[in-house]
Structures are given as structure tokens and as C-alpha cells.
Design a protein around this motif. Structure first.
Motif, PDB file in Angstrom:
ATOM      1  N   GLY A 118     -15.116  32.219  27.224  1.00 49.17           N
ATOM      2  CA  GLY A 118     -13.835  32.447  27.868  1.00 49.17           C
ATOM      3  C   GLY A 118     -12.855  33.025  26.864  1.00 49.17           C
ATOM      4  O   GLY A 118     -13.068  32.949  25.649  1.00 49.17           O
ATOM      5  N   GLY A 120      -8.988  32.841  25.594  1.00 48.74           N
ATOM      6  CA  GLY A 120      -7.757  32.077  25.615  1.00 48.74           C
ATOM      7  C   GLY A 120      -6.741  32.626  24.633  1.00 48.74           C
ATOM      8  O   GLY A 120      -6.824  33.785  24.211  1.00 48.74           O
ATOM      9  N   CYS A 121      -5.785  31.791  24.261  1.00 50.58           N
ATOM     10  CA  CYS A 121      -4.704  32.170  23.347  1.00 50.58           C
ATOM     11  C   CYS A 121      -4.795  31.321  22.088  1.00 50.58           C
ATOM     12  O   CYS A 121      -4.942  30.099  22.165  1.00 50.58           O
ATOM     13  CB  CYS A 121      -3.337  31.938  24.002  1.00 50.58           C
ATOM     14  SG  CYS A 121      -3.099  32.787  25.564  1.00 50.58           S
ATOM     15  N   ASP A 138     -17.208  28.414  27.167  1.00 50.98           N
ATOM     16  CA  ASP A 138     -17.125  28.011  28.567  1.00 50.98           C
ATOM     17  C   ASP A 138     -18.464  28.355  29.212  1.00 50.98           C
ATOM     18  O   ASP A 138     -18.720  29.516  29.541  1.00 50.98           O
ATOM     19  CB  ASP A 138     -15.987  28.747  29.272  1.00 50.98           C
ATOM     20  CG  ASP A 138     -15.889  28.392  30.756  1.00 50.98           C
ATOM     21  OD1 ASP A 138     -16.720  27.608  31.241  1.00 50.98           O
ATOM     22  OD2 ASP A 138     -14.974  28.920  31.424  1.00 50.98           O
ATOM     23  N   ALA A 141     -18.564  30.695  32.224  1.00 49.78           N
ATOM     24  CA  ALA A 141     -17.909  32.010  32.186  1.00 49.78           C
ATOM     25  C   ALA A 141     -18.923  33.133  32.019  1.00 49.78           C
ATOM     26  O   ALA A 141     -19.955  32.988  31.370  1.00 49.78           O
ATOM     27  CB  ALA A 141     -16.896  32.059  31.046  1.00 49.78           C
ATOM     28  N   THR A 143     -18.104  37.263  31.269  1.00 49.58           N
ATOM     29  CA  THR A 143     -16.980  38.155  31.039  1.00 49.58           C
ATOM     30  C   THR A 143     -17.464  39.450  30.413  1.00 49.58           C
ATOM     31  O   THR A 143     -18.380  39.439  29.595  1.00 49.58           O
ATOM     32  CB  THR A 143     -15.961  37.498  30.078  1.00 49.58           C
ATOM     33  OG1 THR A 143     -15.679  36.179  30.528  1.00 49.58           O
ATOM     34  CG2 THR A 143     -14.665  38.297  30.031  1.00 49.58           C
ATOM     35  N   ASP A 201      -2.846  25.015  28.745  1.00 50.85           N
ATOM     36  CA  ASP A 201      -1.837  25.087  29.793  1.00 50.85           C
ATOM     37  C   ASP A 201      -1.267  23.682  29.988  1.00 50.85           C
ATOM     38  O   ASP A 201      -2.021  22.744  30.282  1.00 50.85           O
ATOM     39  CB  ASP A 201      -2.483  25.582  31.091  1.00 50.85           C
ATOM     40  CG  ASP A 201      -1.470  25.810  32.206  1.00 50.85           C
ATOM     41  OD1 ASP A 201      -0.484  25.050  32.301  1.00 50.85           O
ATOM     42  OD2 ASP A 201      -1.682  26.751  32.990  1.00 50.85           O
ATOM     43  N   GLU A 206      -6.191  22.592  30.416  1.00 50.48           N
ATOM     44  CA  GLU A 206      -7.279  23.533  30.156  1.00 50.48           C
ATOM     45  C   GLU A 206      -6.766  24.702  29.314  1.00 50.48           C
ATOM     46  O   GLU A 206      -5.551  24.934  29.239  1.00 50.48           O
ATOM     47  CB  GLU A 206      -7.843  24.060  31.482  1.00 50.48           C
ATOM     48  CG  GLU A 206      -8.458  22.991  32.360  1.00 50.48           C
ATOM     49  CD  GLU A 206      -9.654  22.322  31.710  1.00 50.48           C
ATOM     50  OE1 GLU A 206     -10.471  23.047  31.106  1.00 50.48           O
ATOM     51  OE2 GLU A 206      -9.756  21.086  31.785  1.00 50.48           O
ATOM     52  N   ARG A 208      -5.231  27.968  28.133  1.00 47.56           N
ATOM     53  CA  ARG A 208      -4.354  28.937  28.786  1.00 47.56           C
ATOM     54  C   ARG A 208      -5.037  30.300  28.736  1.00 47.56           C
ATOM     55  O   ARG A 208      -5.456  30.750  27.667  1.00 47.56           O
ATOM     56  CB  ARG A 208      -3.014  28.997  28.053  1.00 47.56           C
ATOM     57  CG  ARG A 208      -1.968  29.867  28.717  1.00 47.56           C
ATOM     58  CD  ARG A 208      -0.751  29.993  27.820  1.00 47.56           C
ATOM     59  NE  ARG A 208       0.047  28.791  27.746  1.00 47.56           N
ATOM     60  CZ  ARG A 208       1.099  28.536  28.523  1.00 47.56           C
ATOM     61  NH1 ARG A 208       1.454  29.416  29.443  1.00 47.56           N
ATOM     62  NH2 ARG A 208       1.788  27.429  28.373  1.00 47.56           N
ATOM     63  N   PRO A 209      -5.164  30.999  29.863  1.00 43.21           N
ATOM     64  CA  PRO A 209      -5.855  32.291  29.846  1.00 43.21           C
ATOM     65  C   PRO A 209      -5.183  33.290  28.913  1.00 43.21           C
ATOM     66  O   PRO A 209      -3.953  33.382  28.840  1.00 43.21           O
ATOM     67  CB  PRO A 209      -5.764  32.764  31.305  1.00 43.21           C
ATOM     68  CG  PRO A 209      -5.585  31.505  32.097  1.00 43.21           C
ATOM     69  CD  PRO A 209      -4.763  30.607  31.222  1.00 43.21           C
TER      70      PRO A 209
END
Length: 296
Positions: A118, A120-121, A138, A141, A143, A201, A206, A208-209
Motif C-alpha cells: 500500500g 501511505g504518508c 498490505d 493490496a 497497486t 488517519d 489505519e 492515511r492514503p
């Protein structure tokens, strides 16, 4: 003869987030390509290894390895596949990182379907003032991420832009499926992951995207923290201007991420971490696509 302007400017891929932080992560290439300085040439996919794909947009098509040799550069078999989750997927950023050091920005760049990762930031504020992306594990996931094929000099240059905020891991293809547009599977690839953890988040806990609009991300972070608003607010433009100009503000902001309880530790990549002298030894480092070949 080529009839299409393949310059980064003409393709709208010349953003450099290091210079324009709110454009982070920049625009990634969306098709298999060969970056050659200020141009991005299309690669024609074949059901063969990467070096056998064809470089198009030339007076006459050439195999990729032939084209690299004609440019005085090493072939794909002597390069290192590196998965990009942030601005290293942006041709403009990659060209900037390399050419400012006098290193030829000749890099194959291929969108690859990656399983188990995944985006994230990172739990820190970068030297340019933006909040950069980082991968996290993840299992559910799948991607599409750009893989760059770097020679050893290019890899060291990119390492130097990532260390010490990021570490490099070697992802094995049996644990993280990596499928090329040709249907071939990579045996392994490098990836950089944040040494500062992943931002969570606050509403869900979870990750944060990441990878989206930087202005929206910074606005959300400011809205969620009065302390950040006081330090770097009131808006994203002020954030990147102040943070990019003063290291102490970046460090204070990074500490605030932790104080707000937003940072999730990055431990899942540790078993795969590459410990080759803090990312600085390359003479004895074999290219991954030779030591761990493609799998069908």
C-alpha cells in the motif's frame, strides 16, 4: 521519423516536486518508457525480457538494450529495479535528481502491478517541505507502481537523496508479486521505506492514503492539529514555504506527528532491509534482475 514531441514539457511530465513542493508527488509515467534527459520515449512491450522491448519514437525502432548501448549506457541486465511510491515515479523529478549531479538521466521506467504494497504518508516532513509517500505492507493490496531501472551510479545518487529518512529493502517476488506489462514476473526489486513510520488517519487508525494531492493532505493535517496550525499554518502554501526554508520547523513538525499519536511504526519491511553499509556500497552489489531472474 518521429512526429510527436516527446519532451517532458510537451507530455506534461516536467513537474519537479523538489522545486515546487505542492506538486508532489509529480506526474508519474503511465506507460513503459525510456527517460533520456528531457525526453520520454515510448517502449513497445514484447513477451520477452525488458532489454528486448523496442524503443519507439525514433527514426527507426531499436531494442532497448541496443538503444542504451548507443547512448553509452549499461544495459538492463546491469541495472537495478527500484519500485517508486512517490516522486521517483515522476520523470521530471528523476531527471532533476540525476542531471543536477551531472549523471545521465537515462532510465527505463515501467508501470508494474505489485501485490502486497500500500502507499501511505511518511511520518516526517521532507527537506522540500512536503509530506512524502512511503510504502507499507498490505497483503490485500494490488497497486500499479512505476519501477525504475537504475545503474549503480544512479542508484547511489538516489540513495543519497533518500538516506537517512528512508531505508532500502529488497522485496522478493515470491512474497510480493510484481507483474510486468509483458506478463513476466520480477524475481525481486528494491523499495525505499520511511525510517519515520507511516501516518495514520486519526479517524480510523489505519494508514492515511498517500500519493494524492499534496495541498489536500497538508490542509487535512492542519485541520486536525492546532499545534501544526500554529507552527506551519494557516495554509498549505505557508506550510511548504516555512518548512522548506527552516530545518528546525521541519523537525518540530515531525515531532508533532508523533505527539498527536499519528505515527505507525514501520516494522514489516525490516526482514527485507538492505544493510549494505547504510546503502553506500555498490561495487559488489549484483543487479537484481540477474541474481534473481524473471519468473513466468
Amino acid at each position: 521519423m518521429t512526429t510527436k514531441d516527446r519532451s517532458l514539457r510537451a507530455l506534461g511530465l516536467d513537474d519537479v516536486p523538489a522545486k515546487q513542493p505542492l506538486t508532489y508527488p509529480g506526474r508519474p509515467t503511465t506507460e513503459p518508457s525510456l527517460l533520456t534527459g528531457s525526453e520520454l520515449l515510448h517502449l513497445g512491450v514484447r513477451p520477452l525480457r525488458l532489454g528486448e522491448w523496442y524503443v519507439e519514437e525514433r527514426e527507426e525502432s531499436q531494442r532497448l538494450d541496443e538503444a542504451l548501448a548507443g547512448l553509452g549506457q549499461v544495459g538492463t541486465g546491469r541495472r537495478h529495479p527500484v519500485i517508486a511510491v512517490g516522486s521517483n515515479a515522476s520523470p521530471g523529478q528523476v531527471a532533476h535528481k540525476l542531471t543536477r549531479l551531472g549523471i545521465p538521466a537515462t532510465v527505463p521506467m515501467v508501470p508494474v502491478r505489485v501485490r502486497g504494497i500500500g502507499v501511505g504518508c511518511s511520518g516526517h516532513i521532507s527537506p522540500a517541505g512536503y509530506v512524502a509517500g512511503t510504502p507499507y505492507v498490505d497483503p490485500a493490496a494490488e497497486t500499479t507502481l512505476v519501477v525504475t531501472w537504475l545503474d549503480s551510479t544512479q542508484l547511489k545518487a538516489v540513495d543519497d537523496t533518500e538516506f537517512p529518512d528512508y531505508r532500502r529493502a529488497i522485496l522478493p517476488g515470491d512474497a510480493f508479486g510484481m507483474t510486468m506489462p509483458s506478463g513476466e514476473r520480477l524475481g525481486a526489486a528494491y523499495i525505499y521505506f520511511s525510517a519515520h513510520g507511516v501516518l495514520a488517519d486519526p479517524a480510523t487508525g489505519e494508514p492515511r492514503p498517500g500519493g494524492g494531492d499534496q495541498s489536500a493532505l497538508l490542509a487535512a493535517l492542519l485541520a486536525d492539529s492546532a499545534a501544526l496550525r500554529e507552527l506551519l499554518g494557516p495554509d498549505p502554501a505557508t506550510w511548504v514555504r516555512r518548512a522548506g526554508a527552516e530545518r528546525s520547523l521541519r523537525e518540530q513538525g515531525t515531532l508533532l506527528f508523533g505527539k498527536e499519536g499519528w505515527v505507525l511504526p514501520q516494522t514489516d519491511f525490516l526482514p527485507y532491509a538492505d544493510e549494505s553499509d547504510e546503502l553506500r556500497l555498490y561495487d559488489d552489489l549484483p543487479p537484481l534482475d540477474d541474481s534473481l531472474p524473471y519468473r513466468g
